[in-house]
Design an enzyme around this catalytic site. Structure first.
Site, PDB file in Angstrom:
ATOM      1  N   LYS A 100     -13.193 -54.709  60.531  1.00 55.72           N
ATOM      2  CA  LYS A 100     -14.207 -54.264  59.610  1.00 55.72           C
ATOM      3  C   LYS A 100     -15.491 -55.000  59.963  1.00 55.72           C
ATOM      4  O   LYS A 100     -15.477 -55.948  60.938  1.00 55.72           O
ATOM      5  CB  LYS A 100     -13.706 -54.674  58.237  1.00 55.72           C
ATOM      6  CG  LYS A 100     -13.733 -56.266  57.840  1.00 55.72           C
ATOM      7  CD  LYS A 100     -15.078 -56.906  57.553  1.00 55.72           C
ATOM      8  CE  LYS A 100     -14.806 -58.484  57.589  1.00 55.72           C
ATOM      9  NZ  LYS A 100     -15.876 -59.419  57.621  1.00 55.72           N
ATOM     10  N   ASP A 158     -10.752 -60.935  52.337  1.00 49.95           N
ATOM     11  CA  ASP A 158     -11.197 -59.438  53.045  1.00 49.95           C
ATOM     12  C   ASP A 158      -9.970 -58.901  52.998  1.00 49.95           C
ATOM     13  O   ASP A 158     -10.021 -57.469  53.345  1.00 49.95           O
ATOM     14  CB  ASP A 158     -11.349 -59.670  54.560  1.00 49.95           C
ATOM     15  CG  ASP A 158     -12.936 -60.601  54.640  1.00 49.95           C
ATOM     16  OD1 ASP A 158     -13.547 -60.151  53.915  1.00 49.95           O
ATOM     17  OD2 ASP A 158     -12.962 -61.173  55.890  1.00 49.95           O
TER      18      ASP A 158
HETATM   19  O1  C5P Z   1     -10.497 -66.008  51.461  1.00 44.78           O
HETATM   20  P1  C5P Z   1     -10.387 -66.577  52.792  1.00 44.78           P
HETATM   21  O2  C5P Z   1      -9.252 -67.353  53.119  1.00 44.78           O
HETATM   22  O3  C5P Z   1     -10.619 -65.545  53.827  1.00 44.78           O
HETATM   23  O4  C5P Z   1     -11.573 -67.591  52.885  1.00 44.78           O
HETATM   24  C1  C5P Z   1     -11.673 -68.554  53.963  1.00 44.78           C
HETATM   25  C2  C5P Z   1     -12.821 -69.555  53.693  1.00 44.78           C
HETATM   26  O5  C5P Z   1     -14.071 -68.813  53.523  1.00 44.78           O
HETATM   27  C3  C5P Z   1     -12.671 -70.107  52.235  1.00 44.78           C
HETATM   28  O6  C5P Z   1     -11.861 -71.333  52.299  1.00 44.78           O
HETATM   29  C4  C5P Z   1     -13.960 -70.545  51.808  1.00 44.78           C
HETATM   30  O7  C5P Z   1     -14.066 -71.768  52.536  1.00 44.78           O
HETATM   31  C5  C5P Z   1     -14.900 -69.335  52.545  1.00 44.78           C
HETATM   32  N1  C5P Z   1     -15.370 -68.202  51.735  1.00 44.78           N
HETATM   33  C6  C5P Z   1     -16.153 -68.534  50.557  1.00 44.78           C
HETATM   34  N2  C5P Z   1     -16.453 -67.481  49.901  1.00 44.78           N
HETATM   35  C7  C5P Z   1     -15.784 -66.335  50.059  1.00 44.78           C
HETATM   36  C8  C5P Z   1     -14.947 -66.219  51.190  1.00 44.78           C
HETATM   37  C9  C5P Z   1     -14.655 -67.075  51.806  1.00 44.78           C
HETATM   38  O8  C5P Z   1     -16.552 -69.778  50.598  1.00 44.78           O
HETATM   39  N3  C5P Z   1     -16.414 -65.296  49.130  1.00 44.78           N
END
Ligand code: C5P
Length: 335
Positions: free
Chosen positions: A18, A165
């Site tokens: 993406k 994502d």
């Molecule tokens: O959701 P995911 O595990 O992919 O997110 C990885 C990290 O990215 C989270 O632990 C956070 O630190 C950051 N993040 C965030 N806000 C979001 C998506 C991700 O702060 N909307």
């Protein structure tokens, strides 16, 4: 016993990476995540997954067999293994929710095995949701193979537990993402748009980039409207003017050479260049396909791993894995 992979017990799923054509951060939330408005679009860089059931004929869909399921991930040793890999975590979570209790690495010789064979081509930790795409592909494929019967909305709910994502990757295409990126509204888009994707050698941690944003940035009024109009046109110039990623400055503060590289892309003929998600990959938009190839050649000396690709690229594509029974490396290894 020769393992079997016959029609209906083996599927292939091709999942696209993406892009974020627009990413505005509206501040840090109480749960530590950041509130986003983003426009996602898939791009023609794919991972291939094969999911297959193996075990005694007649047991594969037997209700008792469903309680003895074992799930295994086969992935190149350079990739995260076992539960460190989001693809396996997706399978285990779906199995748990569907009443299948996988005993990973269990000793029951008669257990039906679900094998996930991952062929990775999306750059790793690049800001292109490669791991999320794999997890979404596993959810879509196993929902079919295990006959879970979950709707797209239900799959997205499971997906949101796995990562921000993943819900977008369940259907791909083009979508507006709200909340932490998990509230998905599909949007109309035409194309194709032509890109040169420039992965970086060193990964960049997503939490580090968001932390850097916390330290240096304030929410700004930025609206996705112009990108939404641009993707409905087939005008790359209009999309170039609208590309926007508020994580860019945060990522550039951690990796100043990315700013230089962005400038080099612009000087080499890109209509626009923008950070991919939380980086460190840079995306260069080209006027058309020949311009994209010319740009890739022009930057070859500093980005030999550049990929020419088009967007949008649809969503996970399922097909029967007919070749599995005689030619696939998966079966050869099992035999
Ligand atoms: O959701 P995911 O595990 O992919 O997110 C990885 C990290 O990215 C989270 O632990 C956070 O630190 C950051 N993040 C965030 N806000 C979001 C998506 C991700 O702060 N909307």
């Amino acid at each position: 016993m020769a393992a079997e992979g016959i029609d209906g017990t083996a599927l292939r799923v091709r999942v696209p990476a993406k892009l974020n054509l627009f990413l505005a951060v509206h501040g840090r939330r109480g749960d530590g995540y950041h509130e986003l408005v983003t426009v996602f679009q898939t791009v023609s860089v794919y991972d291939d997954l094969r999911v297959a059931l193996f075990g005694l004929p007649g047991r594969r869909h037997h209700p008792a067999a469903r309680r003895h399921m074992r799930v295994e991930l086969w992935a190149d040793p350079s990739l995260p293994q076992g539960r460190d890999n989001l693809a396996l975590r997706a399978a285990l979570r779906l199995g748990e929710l569907s009443g299948i209790l996988p005993s990973e690495g269990g000793t029951d010789r008669d257990a039906v095995r679900t094998i996930i064979d991952l062929d990775k081509r999306i750059p790793l930790t690049a800001g292109m949701a490669g791991g999320s795409a794999d997890a979404a592909g596993v959810l879509v494929a196993l929902n079919r193979l295990w006959r879970c019967g979950l709707s797209v909305d239900q799959l997205r709910t499971v997906a949101a537990e796995l990562g921000s994502d993943v819900p977008f990757c369940v259907t791909g295409g083009t979508a507006l993402g709200g909340g932490r990126g998990t509230d998905i509204t599909p949007v109309l888009a035409r194309g194709p748009f032509h890109w040169v994707i420039c992965p970086a050698a060193e990964p960049l941690s997503t939490p580090d980039v968001y932390r850097a944003w916390d330290h240096r940035s304030r929410p700004r009024e930025a609206r996705a409207d112009e990108v939404l109009y641009a993707v409905r046109s087939t005008d790359p110039g209009r999309l170039a003017a609208a590309l926007h990623n508020e994580l860019e400055e945060a990522a550039f503060s951690l990796r100043p050479e990315l700013r230089t590289r962005k400038q080099q892309l612009l000087e080499s003929g890109a209509l626009a260049a923008v950070l991919a998600g939380s980086g460190p990959t840079l995306l260069a938009l080209a006027a058309d396909e020949p311009a994209a190839h010319a740009l890739a050649v022009a930057i070859e000396h500093w980005c030999p791993q550049a990929i020419v690709a088009t967007s949008p690229a649809g969503g996970p594509e399922l097909s029967r894995d007919a070749g599995l029974s005689d030619t696939g490396p998966l079966l050869r290894t099992l035999e």
